[in-house]
Structure formats: C-alpha cells, structure tokens
Scaffold this motif. Structure first.
Motif, PDB file in Angstrom:
ATOM      1  N   LEU A  46      -6.937 -11.674   1.885  1.00 60.17           N
ATOM      2  CA  LEU A  46      -5.755 -10.875   2.219  1.00 60.17           C
ATOM      3  C   LEU A  46      -5.111 -10.314   0.954  1.00 60.17           C
ATOM      4  O   LEU A  46      -4.774  -9.131   0.893  1.00 60.17           O
ATOM      5  N   PHE A  47      -4.948 -11.150  -0.060  1.00 59.13           N
ATOM      6  CA  PHE A  47      -4.358 -10.702  -1.318  1.00 59.13           C
ATOM      7  C   PHE A  47      -5.194  -9.590  -1.957  1.00 59.13           C
ATOM      8  O   PHE A  47      -4.653  -8.557  -2.374  1.00 59.13           O
ATOM      9  N   LEU A  48      -6.500  -9.785  -2.022  1.00 59.71           N
ATOM     10  CA  LEU A  48      -7.369  -8.778  -2.633  1.00 59.71           C
ATOM     11  C   LEU A  48      -7.392  -7.487  -1.820  1.00 59.71           C
ATOM     12  O   LEU A  48      -7.440  -6.393  -2.389  1.00 59.71           O
ATOM     13  N   PHE A  49      -7.337  -7.605  -0.508  1.00 57.77           N
ATOM     14  CA  PHE A  49      -7.302  -6.405   0.333  1.00 57.77           C
ATOM     15  C   PHE A  49      -6.021  -5.613   0.091  1.00 57.77           C
ATOM     16  O   PHE A  49      -6.056  -4.382  -0.021  1.00 57.77           O
ATOM     17  N   VAL A  50      -4.897  -6.305  -0.019  1.00 60.55           N
ATOM     18  CA  VAL A  50      -3.618  -5.627  -0.284  1.00 60.55           C
ATOM     19  C   VAL A  50      -3.633  -4.972  -1.657  1.00 60.55           C
ATOM     20  O   VAL A  50      -3.239  -3.802  -1.807  1.00 60.55           O
ATOM     21  N   GLY A  53      -6.191  -2.026  -1.623  1.00 65.26           N
ATOM     22  CA  GLY A  53      -5.660  -0.933  -0.812  1.00 65.26           C
ATOM     23  C   GLY A  53      -4.504  -0.231  -1.492  1.00 65.26           C
ATOM     24  O   GLY A  53      -4.405   1.005  -1.462  1.00 65.26           O
ATOM     25  N   TYR A  54      -3.630  -0.999  -2.129  1.00 65.64           N
ATOM     26  CA  TYR A  54      -2.499  -0.406  -2.846  1.00 65.64           C
ATOM     27  C   TYR A  54      -2.985   0.500  -3.973  1.00 65.64           C
ATOM     28  O   TYR A  54      -2.507   1.622  -4.124  1.00 65.64           O
ATOM     29  N   VAL A  55      -3.918   0.000  -4.753  1.00 68.79           N
ATOM     30  CA  VAL A  55      -4.436   0.790  -5.877  1.00 68.79           C
ATOM     31  C   VAL A  55      -5.117   2.051  -5.363  1.00 68.79           C
ATOM     32  O   VAL A  55      -4.932   3.137  -5.921  1.00 68.79           O
ATOM     33  N   TYR A  56      -5.889   1.931  -4.299  1.00 69.82           N
ATOM     34  CA  TYR A  56      -6.607   3.100  -3.769  1.00 69.82           C
ATOM     35  C   TYR A  56      -5.644   4.142  -3.210  1.00 69.82           C
ATOM     36  O   TYR A  56      -5.812   5.338  -3.445  1.00 69.82           O
ATOM     37  N   LEU A  57      -4.644   3.687  -2.470  1.00 75.01           N
ATOM     38  CA  LEU A  57      -3.731   4.634  -1.831  1.00 75.01           C
ATOM     39  C   LEU A  57      -2.737   5.272  -2.792  1.00 75.01           C
ATOM     40  O   LEU A  57      -2.401   6.445  -2.664  1.00 75.01           O
ATOM     41  N   PHE A  58      -2.261   4.528  -3.774  1.00 75.70           N
ATOM     42  CA  PHE A  58      -1.184   5.009  -4.624  1.00 75.70           C
ATOM     43  C   PHE A  58      -1.626   5.434  -6.019  1.00 75.70           C
ATOM     44  O   PHE A  58      -0.783   5.740  -6.861  1.00 75.70           O
ATOM     45  N   LYS A  59      -2.929   5.471  -6.298  1.00 78.77           N
ATOM     46  CA  LYS A  59      -3.374   5.929  -7.615  1.00 78.77           C
ATOM     47  C   LYS A  59      -3.065   7.416  -7.760  1.00 78.77           C
ATOM     48  O   LYS A  59      -2.904   8.129  -6.764  1.00 78.77           O
ATOM     49  N   PRO A  60      -2.959   7.900  -8.978  1.00 72.43           N
ATOM     50  CA  PRO A  60      -2.740   9.339  -9.167  1.00 72.43           C
ATOM     51  C   PRO A  60      -3.894  10.119  -8.538  1.00 72.43           C
ATOM     52  O   PRO A  60      -5.059   9.862  -8.806  1.00 72.43           O
ATOM     53  N   GLY A  61      -3.564  11.028  -7.661  1.00 71.19           N
ATOM     54  CA  GLY A  61      -4.581  11.789  -6.954  1.00 71.19           C
ATOM     55  C   GLY A  61      -5.031  11.126  -5.669  1.00 71.19           C
ATOM     56  O   GLY A  61      -5.885  11.648  -4.969  1.00 71.19           O
ATOM     57  N   VAL A  83      -8.760  -1.866 -12.089  1.00 75.73           N
ATOM     58  CA  VAL A  83      -8.189  -2.802 -11.127  1.00 75.73           C
ATOM     59  C   VAL A  83      -8.828  -2.582  -9.754  1.00 75.73           C
ATOM     60  O   VAL A  83      -9.141  -3.538  -9.047  1.00 75.73           O
ATOM     61  N   PHE A  84      -9.062  -1.321  -9.385  1.00 71.92           N
ATOM     62  CA  PHE A  84      -9.699  -1.053  -8.100  1.00 71.92           C
ATOM     63  C   PHE A  84     -11.117  -1.621  -8.062  1.00 71.92           C
ATOM     64  O   PHE A  84     -11.508  -2.259  -7.086  1.00 71.92           O
ATOM     65  N   ALA A  85     -11.892  -1.383  -9.120  1.00 73.03           N
ATOM     66  CA  ALA A  85     -13.275  -1.890  -9.151  1.00 73.03           C
ATOM     67  C   ALA A  85     -13.290  -3.412  -9.102  1.00 73.03           C
ATOM     68  O   ALA A  85     -14.086  -4.009  -8.357  1.00 73.03           O
ATOM     69  N   TRP A  86     -12.426  -4.057  -9.886  1.00 75.94           N
ATOM     70  CA  TRP A  86     -12.349  -5.517  -9.863  1.00 75.94           C
ATOM     71  C   TRP A  86     -11.975  -6.013  -8.472  1.00 75.94           C
ATOM     72  O   TRP A  86     -12.614  -6.924  -7.942  1.00 75.94           O
ATOM     73  N   GLY A  87     -10.948  -5.427  -7.865  1.00 73.74           N
ATOM     74  CA  GLY A  87     -10.508  -5.849  -6.539  1.00 73.74           C
ATOM     75  C   GLY A  87     -11.574  -5.633  -5.487  1.00 73.74           C
ATOM     76  O   GLY A  87     -11.790  -6.474  -4.615  1.00 73.74           O
TER      77      GLY A  87
END
Length: 123
Positions: A46-50, A53-61, A83-87
């Motif tokens: 759950l933590f990793l999904f959040v 998902g946060y990094v993917y949705l709110f990254k620049p672009g 951070v996205f790749a690690w997550g």
C-alpha cells in the motif's frame, strides 16, 4: 545527501529498524513468520503504491503535475524518475513476495489438515 542532516539520520534509523525487524522475522518459526509477512507485506504494498502513484501523477509533465499547487508541495523532491523507478520495482518485487507468501500459507494449511487426518486415521 552529501551533508548529514537531521532528516537523513532519521531515515537511516527507520531503514535500520525495518532491516532488523525483517531479520527477526527470518528467525521465527514458520507459522509465526508467515503471519508476520502476511501482515507486513500488504502494508508495504500500500505504501509503495501510494508513493509510486503520487510520483507518477504529480511529476512535472504528469497528469496532475502542471498545476501550480504541486510546485509548493512538500513532496516535490520525490517527483523524479529515480523515485518512480525504485517504487515501481519495489512494488513488483513485494507483490511477488505477497503471492509467494499466500501460496506458502495455503501449503501450510494443507499440511496441517493432512496431519490432522493422519492422526484421526491412527486413532
């Protein structure tokens, strides 16, 4: 991360704590370790999904990354590809662990049931 700070010291303690707790679970009996991992893995997923998902949705672009609200957010340093790749890879690995633990639980229950049936047959 070149200079030690209060935040990096706190993160190091959290990582060390998680590592020690995982080694402790490795030394438990099979049933206790199985219960530990069945409780811990969904929380980590759950933590990793959040986070991912946060990094993917709110990254620049990203889908929601062009709004001015994201520029002032506290999680702005997290919005990068590393951070996205690690997550993402951690999420995939922990999901694999989760499915393996569920299979082990099923096998353990089957062995326990077979043992009970064998004891009934001997009586």
């Amino acid at each position: 991360m070149d200079k030690p700070s209060d935040a990096s010291a706190f993160i190091a303690i959290i990582i060390a704590f998680l590592g020690v707790s995982d080694f402790t679970a490795a030394n438990m009996s099979e049933e206790l370790a199985l219960q530990y991992w069945l409780a811990a893995v969904p929380v980590r997923l759950l933590f990793l999904f959040v986070v991912t998902g946060y990094v993917y949705l709110f990254k620049p672009g990203g889908l929601l990354g062009s709004a001015t609200i994201t520029k002032a957010s506290i999680g702005e340093p997290l919005q990068n590809s590393l951070v996205f790749a690690w997550g993402f890879f951690e999420l995939a690995a922990w999901f694999w662990v989760f499915t393996s633990v569920r299979d082990e639980r099923r096998e353990l229950l089957k062995r326990r049931q077979d043992k009970i049936l064998a004891e009934k047959d001997t009586l």
